[in-house]
Design an enzyme around this catalytic site. Sequence first.
Site, PDB file in Angstrom:
ATOM      1  N   HIS A  19     -27.059  29.105  21.300  1.00  0.00           N
ATOM      2  CA  HIS A  19     -27.684  27.922  21.045  1.00  0.00           C
ATOM      3  C   HIS A  19     -27.473  27.444  22.695  1.00  0.00           C
ATOM      4  O   HIS A  19     -28.188  26.078  23.278  1.00  0.00           O
ATOM      5  CB  HIS A  19     -27.046  26.870  20.253  1.00  0.00           C
ATOM      6  N   ASN A 113     -33.694  20.172  17.741  1.00  0.00           N
ATOM      7  CA  ASN A 113     -32.988  18.880  17.457  1.00  0.00           C
ATOM      8  C   ASN A 113     -32.742  17.944  19.078  1.00  0.00           C
ATOM      9  O   ASN A 113     -33.065  17.011  19.245  1.00  0.00           O
ATOM     10  CB  ASN A 113     -32.049  18.400  16.793  1.00  0.00           C
TER      11      ASN A 113
END
Length: 197
Positions: A19, A113
């Site tokens: 991530h 997101n």
Amino acid sequence: MRLLLGLGNPGPEYHHTRHNVGFLFLDFLASRHGISWKREGKWEAGVGKGELWGQQVLLAKPLTFMNRSGLAAARIANFYRLEPSRLVVFHDELDLPFGSCRVAQGRGAGGHNGIRSLMEHLGSRDFVRFRIGVGRPRGELPAAGYVLAPFAPSERDRLERLFVFLAEGVQLLLQRDEKAAMNLINASPAWPSEEGL
């Protein structure tokens, strides 16, 4: 000036995770070009101002955690009066295999997101994105757990070579335009190839 924004999560426990590939790539650029990082509290971001290939840039890593990345991005963009089109974002992409990257502009969030937060706070999707492939998990591992896990040893061995290639795309973007970067990066199915390692 261009704002180069890497997406990730702050803290040592997240540093080498999939991530955080956006953070890792900006660290690579900063190290290669002698750009120093400092924490800027008013923006809730780590920032580094300098020059890449003759062009003024501001590197930024939001410290607001991934889901609130747009807060820091909007504060910086507003301070420098930068249009969203002057923002270049680097982030992980589950829908691309590791070693692949695509440059895009004006796309939707695609379930990411961090990108959704950017669109919300910037009020635009007109920023450039380097979608850096991390692949999808095999078996039963949920996607959230997969992206928050560290890169596999075989992947870590390839990251720097991948970053060298991505930097070529950034150079084209800065010295020419988005289309030149897309023509280089998007024409490559996956780099570096397994055969080249």
